[in-house]
Design an enzyme around this catalytic site. Structure first.
Site, short mmCIF file in Angstrom:
data_model
loop_
_atom_site.label_atom_id
_atom_site.label_comp_id
_atom_site.label_asym_id
_atom_site.label_seq_id
_atom_site.Cartn_x
_atom_site.Cartn_y
_atom_site.Cartn_z
N LYS A 44 -7.47 7.80 -19.46
CA LYS A 44 -7.80 8.37 -20.76
C LYS A 44 -6.60 8.28 -21.72
CE LYS A 44 -11.74 9.56 -18.77
NZ LYS A 44 -11.49 9.44 -17.33
N ARG A 62 0.83 -1.21 0.00
CA ARG A 62 0.00 0.00 0.00
C ARG A 62 0.86 1.26 0.00
NH1 ARG A 62 -2.36 2.12 4.60
NH2 ARG A 62 -2.27 0.09 5.62
N ASP A 99 -6.21 20.30 -14.36
CA ASP A 99 -6.63 19.00 -14.87
C ASP A 99 -6.27 18.97 -16.36
OD1 ASP A 99 -7.90 16.75 -15.87
OD2 ASP A 99 -9.65 16.96 -14.57
N TYR A 132 -15.75 18.95 -15.29
CA TYR A 132 -16.23 17.57 -15.30
C TYR A 132 -17.19 17.34 -14.14
CZ TYR A 132 -15.92 12.49 -14.59
OH TYR A 132 -16.19 11.16 -14.38
#
Length: 378
Positions: free
Chosen positions: A194, A45, A169, A97
């Site tokens: 993306k 982790r 972003d 978004y």
């Protein structure tokens, strides 16, 4: 090394004993300890060699010191917002978004103030940032789904004058087309799902930055919250990066072909694309982007948008973007459906707005597919 070479070689290490050209995937979640060992690797982790190689490559692509990869773009955005304290304010572009809207709502419940502003003009920037306690400015550029463009350098200067950080972003552009840190931003944010991964087969997010204090905060939050990507996910994102420039080059060429076809159609109104001279921020886009991108949106005048979506053969009707497959969607019905209708209307996201993500198919086939779909609505 130049950008395209770094896409292939950035973060790649020789594998002792085997010399693998493709680095192995480290899937172990725990590491055997010896009293004399250093503690670089302790638990999956927190640390993982495959994850680190992806981070080194992403940081190198933007000339940054650090990158932190996360389990999704939403996780990356949540990590940034988690650093804000109650009473502080985040100022955001007003075309954003819908998932970011949802995160802002969660932050507001924790006492963070959220303000939307038109950041596409100097006047709008000044007005938007004229608020006490502004700690973070949030920019999408180009925006989703109207493809407005924000002058990153201008916003960075105004934000820093007020002691605020700027996060950009950069998902729509990718580092192949735009490098926010070079323009003054503090953090580049990505949904690596993306364009960066590019094949619609892996979720991921990333933050790229230079500040050591942010690095400690982001890593600490990621370890505590547990929003880490697995080794296989990191491997797939890293593999996708190898062909980023090749894919984006074809996608941009296809986007231009689609724009020209759309502009010739009697059932298409306004076409939103930063490369067009009539785009309101065309000059800014030309100055800060190497190419105008693979995303196109337009107003459909031929009837209900839902009917148009069913007419495409090659464009898959689906959300997401930036992959090898071309996609079509209606934001009001799909990606931005959770946004209240009155907010969508105020932002200019009407029911007739259609968004295209150009893939890497032969552009002639894509133009023919669009032509067939539009012809039925004439």
């Amino acid at each position: 090394m130049r950008f395209d070479t770094r896409l292939v070689h950035g973060g790649r290490r020789a594998t002792p004993g085997t010399g693998d050209v493709v680095p192995p995937i480290h899937v172990s979640t725990t590491y055997e300890r010896r009293a004399q060992d250093d503690l670089r690797y302790f638990y999956g982790r927190g640390e993982n060699p495959t994850r680190e190689q992806l981070e080194e490559c992403l940081a190198d692509l933007e000339g940054a010191r650090f990158a932190t990869v996360l389990s999704s773009g939403q996780a990356a955005a949540a990590t940034v917002l988690a650093q804000l304290r109650p009473g502080q304010c985040v100022v955001s572009t007003d075309d954003v978004y819908s998932g970011t809207d949802a995160l802002f709502e969660l932050a507001a419940r924790q006492g963070v103030r959220v303000r939307y502003a038109d950041l596409t003009t100097p006047e709008g920037i000044d007005s938007g940032l004229d608020v006490p306690g502004v700690a973070l400015v949030w920019v999408e550029t180009p925006t989703n789904p109207l493809l407005s463009v924000v002058d990153i350098a201008e916003v960075a200067g105004r934000a820093h004058e007020r002691g605020a950080r700027l996060v950009v972003d950069n998902t729509f552009a990718s580092p192949a087309l735009q490098r926010p840190l070079d323009l003054g931003a503090d953090v580049s944010l990505y949904s690596t799902t993306k364009s960066i991964a590019g094949h619609a087969d892996v979720l991921g997010g990333a933050l790229v930055y230079a500040d050591e204090e942010l690095h400690a905060a982001y890593r600490s939050y990621r370890t505590a919250a547990g929003n880490v990507p697995g080794a296989l996910d990191c491997f797939l994102v890293r593999r996708g990066l190898h062909t980023l420039s090749l894919r984006v080059s074809r996608q941009v060429a296809n986007a231009w072909a689609l724009v020209e076809r759309l502009r010739a159609s009697p059932v298409v109104g306004r076409v939103h694309y930063p490369g067009l001279a009539e785009h309101p921020q065309h000059a800014v886009a030309k100055a800060q982007m190497t190419e105008p991108g693979s995303m196109v949106s337009f107003e459909y005048l031929g009837g209900p948008a839902a009917r148009l979506l069913d007419r495409f053969a090659l464009f898959s009707c689906g959300v997401s973007l930036g992959g090898v497959h071309s996609l079509v969607e209606c934001p009001a019905l799909m990606t931005h459906r959770p946004v209240p209708a009155e907010v969508r209307a105020r932002r200019g996201i009407g029911d007739a707005l259609i968004r295209l993500s150009a893939g890497i198919e032969d552009g002639r086939d894509l133009v023919e597919d669009v032509s067939r779909a539009l012809a039925d609505g004439i």
